[in-house]
Design a protein around this motif. Sequence first.
Motif, PDB file in Angstrom:
ATOM      1  N   ASP A 106       0.608  -1.480  -0.259  1.00  0.00           N
ATOM      2  CA  ASP A 106      -0.385  -0.027  -0.077  1.00  0.00           C
ATOM      3  C   ASP A 106       0.897   1.212  -0.031  1.00  0.00           C
ATOM      4  OD1 ASP A 106      -2.543   0.373   0.738  1.00  0.00           O
ATOM      5  OD2 ASP A 106      -2.080   2.764   0.715  1.00  0.00           O
ATOM      6  N   GLY A 143      -7.172   0.993   3.822  1.00  0.00           N
ATOM      7  CA  GLY A 143      -7.188   2.214   2.437  1.00  0.00           C
ATOM      8  C   GLY A 143      -8.247   2.883   3.017  1.00  0.00           C
ATOM      9  N   ILE A 196     -10.245  -6.341  -7.267  1.00  0.00           N
ATOM     10  CA  ILE A 196     -11.430  -6.216  -5.864  1.00  0.00           C
ATOM     11  C   ILE A 196     -12.211  -4.805  -5.283  1.00  0.00           C
ATOM     12  CG2 ILE A 196     -11.648  -8.748  -5.603  1.00  0.00           C
ATOM     13  CD1 ILE A 196     -10.168  -7.687  -2.780  1.00  0.00           C
TER      14      ILE A 196
END
Length: 312
Positions: free
Chosen positions: A7, A14, A259
Amino acid sequence: MKCHVIDALEFVGGQCSALYPEKPIYDIPAYPTIMAEELITKLKEQAAPFAPTYHLNQQVIGFRKQENGTFDVVTSKDIIINTKAIIIAAGCGSFGPNRPPLDNIRAYEGTSVFYSVRNKIAFADKSIVIAGGGDSAIDWAIELSAIARSITVVHRRNKFRCAPESTSKMEQLVALGKIHIAAPYQLHQLHGENGNLESVDLIDFESSLKNIKCDILLPFFGLSMDLGPILEWNLHMEKKYLSVQSDSMQTSIPGVYAIGDIINYPGKLKLILTGFAEAAIAAHSIYNLVYPDQPLHFEYSTTKGVKTDEKV
Ligand SMILES: Cc1cc2nc3c(=O)[nH]c(=O)nc-3n(C[C@H](O)[C@H](O)[C@H](O)COP(=O)(O)OP(=O)(O)OC[C@H]3O[C@@H](n4cnc5c(N)ncnc54)[C@H](O)[C@@H]3O)c2cc1C
């Protein structure tokens, strides 16, 4: 299967962690209400027995298909991970801080310059300059004033864009000499050595300079999101969303799955709940790719349990 998680942010979670950690979520099954950050803590806990390797604070810049059909995933920190399958769960793109336009700021990042506060004890007894005029800047100025040696808030206007209660709390702390305000000023130049900040020059609209001694600079100018490199990976996209087959979550490149908020298909809902289900569909589909000779026997977790005594 083993998994590496990459990330751009310096923490996992997130949007939940970056945009609304302290907001309650009401539509996670079995939790009538749960704070976004608590959901992420629980998800990390649930993932822990499967020993994922986290590579944080770095962007995936691309991947290369190898002759044996695997992929080399390359990050902005030059880490290369060889894998049989990739899942892109990139949401609206990489999150990154809005950096103030200072020439040498990257040299201080991670040692003296931070764009978020993950562990406030690290700032105890430090002289801190906080730049920004919104809620994050003011909330952290108030919070850190209890443990810091000094706090100076730099803002380019005299008026702050934060909750009225925060403004009055800050005014009380200013009156007590716990917080100093430098406004209207902007950051102008950083001084220090080997990543250790010694002072910051501020500039006002008349170009007069003011120097503030400090160890830490916390610029709070919000986050930006950037699909960036993903647009160049030759994956089929429609209106900035990756197209996937809804029975497998595979993109237009075999072995590359997607996804969450980055994908679209008929009936897609941009919800955490939907992302969970899409992750399960992708993982089941990927199993056949990782272990082509071992058929996957579908089992419930209640039957199979979780292996905590060995690496899965
Ligand atoms: C204020 C707000 C409230 C919300 N409330 C709810 C709610 O109540 N219920 C609900 O179900 N949903 C809610 N949502 C939506 C929910 O947060 C999203 O659906 C969910 O976060 C999507 O997850 P994701 O993993 O697809 O993407 P994200 O959460 O966006 O995560 C994507 C991650 O990928 C990283 N990334 C992207 N590109 C790269 C790259 N190239 N290299 C490395 N890292 C990269 C980003 O840095 C980011 O951390 C809310 C959203 C917001 C903004």
